[in-house]
Design a protein around this motif. Sequence first.
Motif, PDB file in Angstrom:
ATOM      1  N   LEU A 144     -47.788 -28.645 -42.582  1.00  0.00           N
ATOM      2  CA  LEU A 144     -48.765 -27.935 -43.424  1.00  0.00           C
ATOM      3  C   LEU A 144     -50.162 -27.997 -42.836  1.00  0.00           C
ATOM      4  O   LEU A 144     -51.117 -27.495 -43.443  1.00  0.00           O
ATOM      5  CB  LEU A 144     -48.770 -28.540 -44.834  1.00  0.00           C
ATOM      6  N   ASP A 145     -50.296 -28.627 -41.665  1.00  0.00           N
ATOM      7  CA  ASP A 145     -51.617 -28.816 -41.067  1.00  0.00           C
ATOM      8  C   ASP A 145     -51.641 -28.432 -39.589  1.00  0.00           C
ATOM      9  O   ASP A 145     -52.305 -29.065 -38.777  1.00  0.00           O
ATOM     10  CB  ASP A 145     -52.083 -30.266 -41.263  1.00  0.00           C
ATOM     11  N   GLY A 146     -50.881 -27.390 -39.261  1.00  0.00           N
ATOM     12  CA  GLY A 146     -50.917 -26.875 -37.894  1.00  0.00           C
ATOM     13  C   GLY A 146     -50.276 -27.767 -36.862  1.00  0.00           C
ATOM     14  O   GLY A 146     -50.568 -27.630 -35.670  1.00  0.00           O
ATOM     15  N   GLY A 147     -49.417 -28.695 -37.302  1.00  0.00           N
ATOM     16  CA  GLY A 147     -48.697 -29.543 -36.361  1.00  0.00           C
ATOM     17  C   GLY A 147     -49.197 -30.973 -36.276  1.00  0.00           C
ATOM     18  O   GLY A 147     -48.672 -31.760 -35.489  1.00  0.00           O
ATOM     19  N   GLU A 148     -50.186 -31.312 -37.092  1.00  0.00           N
ATOM     20  CA  GLU A 148     -50.699 -32.687 -37.063  1.00  0.00           C
ATOM     21  C   GLU A 148     -49.676 -33.659 -37.649  1.00  0.00           C
ATOM     22  O   GLU A 148     -49.521 -34.783 -37.156  1.00  0.00           O
ATOM     23  CB  GLU A 148     -52.014 -32.777 -37.855  1.00  0.00           C
ATOM     24  N   THR A 149     -48.993 -33.246 -38.708  1.00  0.00           N
ATOM     25  CA  THR A 149     -47.977 -34.082 -39.345  1.00  0.00           C
ATOM     26  C   THR A 149     -46.772 -33.215 -39.691  1.00  0.00           C
ATOM     27  O   THR A 149     -46.894 -31.988 -39.837  1.00  0.00           O
ATOM     28  CB  THR A 149     -48.514 -34.739 -40.634  1.00  0.00           C
ATOM     29  N   TRP A 150     -45.621 -33.865 -39.860  1.00  0.00           N
ATOM     30  CA  TRP A 150     -44.376 -33.142 -40.117  1.00  0.00           C
ATOM     31  C   TRP A 150     -43.556 -33.859 -41.178  1.00  0.00           C
ATOM     32  O   TRP A 150     -43.581 -35.088 -41.276  1.00  0.00           O
ATOM     33  CB  TRP A 150     -43.538 -33.044 -38.836  1.00  0.00           C
ATOM     34  N   ASP A 151     -42.813 -33.060 -41.942  1.00  0.00           N
ATOM     35  CA  ASP A 151     -41.811 -33.585 -42.868  1.00  0.00           C
ATOM     36  C   ASP A 151     -40.528 -32.796 -42.674  1.00  0.00           C
ATOM     37  O   ASP A 151     -40.561 -31.605 -42.333  1.00  0.00           O
ATOM     38  CB  ASP A 151     -42.276 -33.451 -44.323  1.00  0.00           C
ATOM     39  N   ARG A 152     -39.415 -33.444 -42.887  1.00  0.00           N
ATOM     40  CA  ARG A 152     -38.137 -32.748 -42.758  1.00  0.00           C
ATOM     41  C   ARG A 152     -37.540 -32.542 -44.143  1.00  0.00           C
ATOM     42  O   ARG A 152     -37.785 -33.319 -45.060  1.00  0.00           O
ATOM     43  CB  ARG A 152     -37.166 -33.527 -41.875  1.00  0.00           C
ATOM     44  N   ALA A 185     -45.804 -16.334 -31.993  1.00  0.00           N
ATOM     45  CA  ALA A 185     -47.251 -16.221 -32.111  1.00  0.00           C
ATOM     46  C   ALA A 185     -47.743 -16.986 -33.328  1.00  0.00           C
ATOM     47  O   ALA A 185     -47.039 -17.100 -34.337  1.00  0.00           O
ATOM     48  CB  ALA A 185     -47.640 -14.750 -32.219  1.00  0.00           C
ATOM     49  N   GLY A 186     -48.958 -17.492 -33.240  1.00  0.00           N
ATOM     50  CA  GLY A 186     -49.598 -18.097 -34.399  1.00  0.00           C
ATOM     51  C   GLY A 186     -49.996 -17.015 -35.406  1.00  0.00           C
ATOM     52  O   GLY A 186     -49.629 -15.844 -35.274  1.00  0.00           O
ATOM     53  N   GLY A 187     -50.769 -17.406 -36.395  1.00  0.00           N
ATOM     54  CA  GLY A 187     -51.158 -16.473 -37.440  1.00  0.00           C
ATOM     55  C   GLY A 187     -52.181 -15.452 -36.976  1.00  0.00           C
ATOM     56  O   GLY A 187     -52.814 -15.596 -35.923  1.00  0.00           O
ATOM     57  N   ALA A 188     -52.359 -14.421 -37.802  1.00  0.00           N
ATOM     58  CA  ALA A 188     -53.317 -13.370 -37.466  1.00  0.00           C
ATOM     59  C   ALA A 188     -54.739 -13.899 -37.394  1.00  0.00           C
ATOM     60  O   ALA A 188     -55.599 -13.321 -36.722  1.00  0.00           O
ATOM     61  CB  ALA A 188     -53.220 -12.241 -38.496  1.00  0.00           C
ATOM     62  N   ASP A 189     -54.998 -15.021 -38.092  1.00  0.00           N
ATOM     63  CA  ASP A 189     -56.343 -15.582 -38.137  1.00  0.00           C
ATOM     64  C   ASP A 189     -56.586 -16.637 -37.070  1.00  0.00           C
ATOM     65  O   ASP A 189     -57.618 -17.314 -37.101  1.00  0.00           O
ATOM     66  CB  ASP A 189     -56.584 -16.188 -39.518  1.00  0.00           C
ATOM     67  N   GLU A 190     -55.628 -16.813 -36.148  1.00  0.00           N
ATOM     68  CA  GLU A 190     -55.799 -17.814 -35.097  1.00  0.00           C
ATOM     69  C   GLU A 190     -55.381 -17.208 -33.751  1.00  0.00           C
ATOM     70  O   GLU A 190     -54.357 -17.583 -33.183  1.00  0.00           O
ATOM     71  CB  GLU A 190     -55.007 -19.088 -35.407  1.00  0.00           C
ATOM     72  N   PRO A 191     -56.209 -16.268 -33.242  1.00  0.00           N
ATOM     73  CA  PRO A 191     -55.885 -15.631 -31.961  1.00  0.00           C
ATOM     74  C   PRO A 191     -55.781 -16.681 -30.854  1.00  0.00           C
ATOM     75  O   PRO A 191     -56.548 -17.631 -30.813  1.00  0.00           O
ATOM     76  CB  PRO A 191     -57.078 -14.691 -31.734  1.00  0.00           C
ATOM     77  N   GLY A 192     -54.806 -16.486 -30.001  1.00  0.00           N
ATOM     78  CA  GLY A 192     -54.618 -17.418 -28.887  1.00  0.00           C
ATOM     79  C   GLY A 192     -53.616 -18.509 -29.159  1.00  0.00           C
ATOM     80  O   GLY A 192     -53.150 -19.168 -28.228  1.00  0.00           O
ATOM     81  N   VAL A 193     -53.259 -18.728 -30.424  1.00  0.00           N
ATOM     82  CA  VAL A 193     -52.295 -19.779 -30.732  1.00  0.00           C
ATOM     83  C   VAL A 193     -50.875 -19.258 -30.485  1.00  0.00           C
ATOM     84  O   VAL A 193     -50.484 -18.207 -30.992  1.00  0.00           O
ATOM     85  CB  VAL A 193     -52.434 -20.270 -32.188  1.00  0.00           C
ATOM     86  N   LEU A 194     -50.128 -20.010 -29.683  1.00  0.00           N
ATOM     87  CA  LEU A 194     -48.724 -19.730 -29.408  1.00  0.00           C
ATOM     88  C   LEU A 194     -47.932 -21.010 -29.617  1.00  0.00           C
ATOM     89  O   LEU A 194     -48.436 -22.117 -29.378  1.00  0.00           O
ATOM     90  CB  LEU A 194     -48.536 -19.239 -27.969  1.00  0.00           C
ATOM     91  N   PHE A 238     -44.236 -27.282 -28.186  1.00  0.00           N
ATOM     92  CA  PHE A 238     -45.521 -27.162 -27.508  1.00  0.00           C
ATOM     93  C   PHE A 238     -46.386 -26.143 -28.246  1.00  0.00           C
ATOM     94  O   PHE A 238     -45.881 -25.193 -28.847  1.00  0.00           O
ATOM     95  CB  PHE A 238     -45.334 -26.720 -26.056  1.00  0.00           C
ATOM     96  N   LYS A 239     -47.715 -26.347 -28.151  1.00  0.00           N
ATOM     97  CA  LYS A 239     -48.670 -25.436 -28.776  1.00  0.00           C
ATOM     98  C   LYS A 239     -49.742 -25.075 -27.758  1.00  0.00           C
ATOM     99  O   LYS A 239     -50.241 -25.940 -27.034  1.00  0.00           O
ATOM    100  CB  LYS A 239     -49.308 -26.100 -30.008  1.00  0.00           C
ATOM    101  N   SER A 240     -50.077 -23.809 -27.705  1.00  0.00           N
ATOM    102  CA  SER A 240     -51.199 -23.332 -26.895  1.00  0.00           C
ATOM    103  C   SER A 240     -52.249 -22.761 -27.831  1.00  0.00           C
ATOM    104  O   SER A 240     -51.920 -22.078 -28.800  1.00  0.00           O
ATOM    105  CB  SER A 240     -50.732 -22.254 -25.914  1.00  0.00           C
ATOM    106  N   THR A 241     -53.507 -23.017 -27.533  1.00  0.00           N
ATOM    107  CA  THR A 241     -54.595 -22.445 -28.335  1.00  0.00           C
ATOM    108  C   THR A 241     -55.420 -21.449 -27.531  1.00  0.00           C
ATOM    109  O   THR A 241     -56.438 -20.956 -28.012  1.00  0.00           O
ATOM    110  CB  THR A 241     -55.516 -23.559 -28.884  1.00  0.00           C
ATOM    111  N   ASP A 242     -54.968 -21.180 -26.286  1.00  0.00           N
ATOM    112  CA  ASP A 242     -55.718 -20.272 -25.419  1.00  0.00           C
ATOM    113  C   ASP A 242     -54.826 -19.181 -24.831  1.00  0.00           C
ATOM    114  O   ASP A 242     -54.972 -18.787 -23.680  1.00  0.00           O
ATOM    115  CB  ASP A 242     -56.408 -21.063 -24.302  1.00  0.00           C
ATOM    116  N   GLY A 243     -53.884 -18.720 -25.632  1.00  0.00           N
ATOM    117  CA  GLY A 243     -53.047 -17.609 -25.206  1.00  0.00           C
ATOM    118  C   GLY A 243     -52.074 -17.930 -24.107  1.00  0.00           C
ATOM    119  O   GLY A 243     -51.604 -17.028 -23.404  1.00  0.00           O
ATOM    120  N   GLY A 244     -51.751 -19.193 -23.922  1.00  0.00           N
ATOM    121  CA  GLY A 244     -50.787 -19.584 -22.905  1.00  0.00           C
ATOM    122  C   GLY A 244     -51.414 -20.045 -21.604  1.00  0.00           C
ATOM    123  O   GLY A 244     -50.689 -20.323 -20.644  1.00  0.00           O
TER     124      GLY A 244
END
Length: 373
Positions: A188-196, A109-118, A128-134
Motif C-alpha cells: 500500500l506504500d509503493g513497495g516499502e512494505t508488503w503483506d500476503r 507500468a506504474g500509475g498515470a501519476d508517476e511517470p517513469g515508474v516501471l 525490481f522497480k525503476s523510477t526513471d523509465g528503465g
Amino acid sequence: MSTTLHLGTRKGHFAIEKNGKGWKVAHSSFLGVQVPMLLPDARDSKLHAAVEHGHFGTKIHTSSDSGATWEERACPTYPPKPEGTPDILCPMRQTPVPWNLEKIWSLEAGGADEPGVLWCGTIPGGLFKSTDGGASWNLVESLWNRPERAKWFGGGYDWPGIHSICVDPRNSKRVVLAISCGGVWETLDGGETWDRYGKGLVADFMPPGQEEDWDSQDPHRIDACVTDPNTVWMQHHCGIYRSKDGGHTWQRFDNGNPAVFGFAVAVHPQKPETAWFVPGVKDEMRVPVDGALCVMRTQDDGKTFEPLRKGLPQEHAYHLIYRHCLDVSPDGRTLAMGSTTGSVWISEDSGDSWTRLSAELPPVFCVRFEKGS
C-alpha cells in the motif's frame, strides 16, 4: 479498439497491425532471439522488451516507434549477496535458490501519476522497480528479504517467479502481485512494505493440512478489472478463483466448462463480472480438452462458464496457451491469443468467434495490445 498488437516469441518480437484489409504482421525485431515479455506503456507510448540472448543473458530494450527501432536500456541486476547470508533452499528441490536474474517474467507500468515508474517481476522471485523509465532498476528488498520467501518454490519453472503485477489505477502506491508458487502479495506504500493474503485459496497438491498455506499457493495468473480493481480473477493451478476485496479473500469456482485448469486469464476492463480463460487438461498433459481448443467466458460473475469455439480448431488441436498469451483491449470486445505452436487468433466480438491470423509464427510467450492505439 486497439489496432496494434505485440507478440513476444521464441524467435523474436512481432508487431501486428490492423488496416483496411484486417490484421497483418507489420514487422519483426530481434529475429532468432527469445522475447519472453513486452510492455506497451500507454503513458508515453513507449514499448519495452525483455530479450534473452543465449550468450549474453537478458537485456531490456525500449522503442519509441512501436518496435521499428530500439535502444538498449539497463537490465535489472541483483545486488551482491551480503557476506554471511545463508542460502535459501528450494523446499521441493533442496538446492539453493539463485541470487541472480534467471528470467524477466513480468513488466508493468506504474500509475498515470508517476511517470517513469516501471515494475519488473523475475525468476527467482525478485521484484525490481525503476523510477526513471528503465534507466536504472533497484531490487525491492522489502519483499526479497521477507522470511516467507524460504517457502516459495517453482511452478511453471524450476524456481519461483513473479508473473502478475496489478497497479491500482485509483492509488498507484497499491500494487498486488502473484508468485508461482508463493501466493498473493500487496503493498500500500509503493513497495516499502508488503503483506500476503489468500483466504479461500486451496492448493490440492500440498500434503494434508498444508493445502491452505498462503505461501504455497500457485496462482498461474491474476488480472484485475480496470474500473473496479477490487475485483481480481485468478487462474490457479487447482481451479478458478475470484476476489471482491482486492485479493484478500477468494471464492473458488469448480463449474468451469469444460475444465477449471489452465494458465491464462483476462478480465473485461469495464465489466468485473466478465472474464476469459483458456481451459486445458491438468496437469502433466496441458492440452485442450478432447483435442478441441476453446476460450471459456463468464459474464455472470462465475455463476456459469461458456466454451467459445467458433473459429478455433476442434479436432486434434494440441495448442498450449501460456499465462501471458491472452489479452483484451480497452474496448472489452477485442481479444488476442497466441499458442506454443505459433498460432495467433483474434476475436472482435468478445470471444464469440475467432479468426486465425497465422499458424506459422514461433512459439508465443506473450501477447499485448497497445492500450493507447
